[in-house]
Design a protein around this motif. Structure first.
Motif, PDB file in Angstrom:
ATOM      1  N   ALA A 195      18.898  26.174  71.924  1.00 26.46           N
ATOM      2  CA  ALA A 195      19.229  24.969  72.693  1.00 26.46           C
ATOM      3  C   ALA A 195      20.537  25.152  73.456  1.00 26.46           C
ATOM      4  O   ALA A 195      20.658  24.746  74.616  1.00 26.46           O
ATOM      5  CB  ALA A 195      19.324  23.766  71.747  1.00 26.46           C
ATOM      6  N   LEU A 196      21.520  25.774  72.802  1.00 24.37           N
ATOM      7  CA  LEU A 196      22.813  25.988  73.447  1.00 24.37           C
ATOM      8  C   LEU A 196      22.690  26.932  74.645  1.00 24.37           C
ATOM      9  O   LEU A 196      23.226  26.652  75.726  1.00 24.37           O
ATOM     10  CB  LEU A 196      23.809  26.561  72.439  1.00 24.37           C
ATOM     11  CG  LEU A 196      25.208  26.887  72.972  1.00 24.37           C
ATOM     12  CD1 LEU A 196      25.880  25.628  73.508  1.00 24.37           C
ATOM     13  CD2 LEU A 196      26.057  27.521  71.881  1.00 24.37           C
ATOM     14  N   CYS A 197      21.984  28.044  74.457  1.00 22.46           N
ATOM     15  CA  CYS A 197      21.812  29.004  75.557  1.00 22.46           C
ATOM     16  C   CYS A 197      21.068  28.371  76.723  1.00 22.46           C
ATOM     17  O   CYS A 197      21.455  28.543  77.894  1.00 22.46           O
ATOM     18  CB  CYS A 197      21.042  30.239  75.061  1.00 22.46           C
ATOM     19  SG  CYS A 197      21.975  31.284  73.927  1.00 22.46           S
ATOM     20  N   TYR A 198      20.016  27.627  76.412  1.00 16.34           N
ATOM     21  CA  TYR A 198      19.224  26.975  77.460  1.00 16.34           C
ATOM     22  C   TYR A 198      20.074  25.940  78.201  1.00 16.34           C
ATOM     23  O   TYR A 198      20.039  25.847  79.436  1.00 16.34           O
ATOM     24  CB  TYR A 198      17.998  26.317  76.845  1.00 16.34           C
ATOM     25  CG  TYR A 198      17.025  25.751  77.850  1.00 16.34           C
ATOM     26  CD1 TYR A 198      16.111  26.581  78.493  1.00 16.34           C
ATOM     27  CD2 TYR A 198      17.013  24.392  78.150  1.00 16.34           C
ATOM     28  CE1 TYR A 198      15.213  26.065  79.416  1.00 16.34           C
ATOM     29  CE2 TYR A 198      16.120  23.870  79.070  1.00 16.34           C
ATOM     30  CZ  TYR A 198      15.226  24.715  79.702  1.00 16.34           C
ATOM     31  OH  TYR A 198      14.348  24.204  80.621  1.00 16.34           O
ATOM     32  N   GLY A 199      20.853  25.170  77.439  1.00 14.76           N
ATOM     33  CA  GLY A 199      21.692  24.161  78.064  1.00 14.76           C
ATOM     34  C   GLY A 199      22.762  24.761  78.954  1.00 14.76           C
ATOM     35  O   GLY A 199      22.993  24.287  80.074  1.00 14.76           O
TER      36      GLY A 199
END
Length: 217
Positions: A195-199
């Motif tokens: 989620a962090l990388c995608y965000g």
């Protein structure tokens, strides 16, 4: 003699079926715009996660009986009982523990990643009607979607690399899938990392939705 801590009962089968159908439905909806080869790999990865989650629980309950999973389960009993008694009051408190926020239940007790896992297991037991088999499947699905998010970042940033290679490398490595498909910290670490990388990737592309995903991560 090997003893199995969690016999598979009818209620477990029903809960597991519901989790599986929901995961398949979400995967199908999110992947509708992807190519056929990508959708096949998504389906393969999801199937691997679900199957390995049940295998991991079986092995942990028959062979690897001295694992963190049993500590989480025993330590979550009090929180689980509180959720059964008054979910309206205690669900917010348990969520606060998961996200390491102030909670009346944690007065005088230090917050830690282990306590977050204990609270997460308590909430999972409440949602699944105390089916550890279904809870393992939910954890595997969280890990699956985290890997999918990581794949999406690599796909967008490494457009010269074949998508099949990226998908296999990020979502279908058997040992990685196996050890992140259960009630283990690694499963939720992968979910959060995805989620962090995608965000962050979306933020760099000046898309407001990235803030939400980065916050979740």
């Amino acid at each position: 003699m090997i003893a199995m801590f969690f016999p598979f009962e009818l209620a477990d089968g029903v809960a597991l079926l519901i989790v599986t159908l929901l995961a398949v439905a979400v995967t199908w909806m999110v992947s509708r715009r992807n190519g056929q080869d990508e959708r096949r790999l998504f389906a393969l990865s999801l199937a691997m996660h679900l199957v390995f989650s049940q295998l991991l629980l079986y092995l942990q309950s028959t062979i690897y009986t001295d694992s963190d999973a049993w500590g989480y389960r025993s330590d979550s009993m009090v929180l689980y009982r509180l959720l059964e008694v008054d979910p309206g009051k205690y669900v917010p408190e348990v969520l606060a523990i998961i996200f390491r926020l102030k909670s009346e239940l944690m007065e005088g007790v230090g917050q830690s990643s282990t306590m977050s896992m204990v609270a997460l297991v308590a909430l999972g037991r409440f949602v699944t009607f105390d089916s550890y088999w279904a809870l393992y499947a939910i954890s595997a699905c969280a890990s699956f979607f985290g890997k999918w998010a990581i794949y999406a970042v690599f796909r967008d940033e490494l457009q010269h690399v074949r998508r099949r290679i990226l998908a296999v490398a990020t979502m279908c490595v058997p040992s990685v899938v196996f050890w992140t498909s259960g009630v283990v910290k690694e499963a939720y670490a992968v979910a959060g990392l995805g989620a962090l990388c995608y965000g962050m990737c979306r933020l760099f592309r000046v898309r407001a939705v990235g803030v939400i995903w980065a916050f979740i991560g």
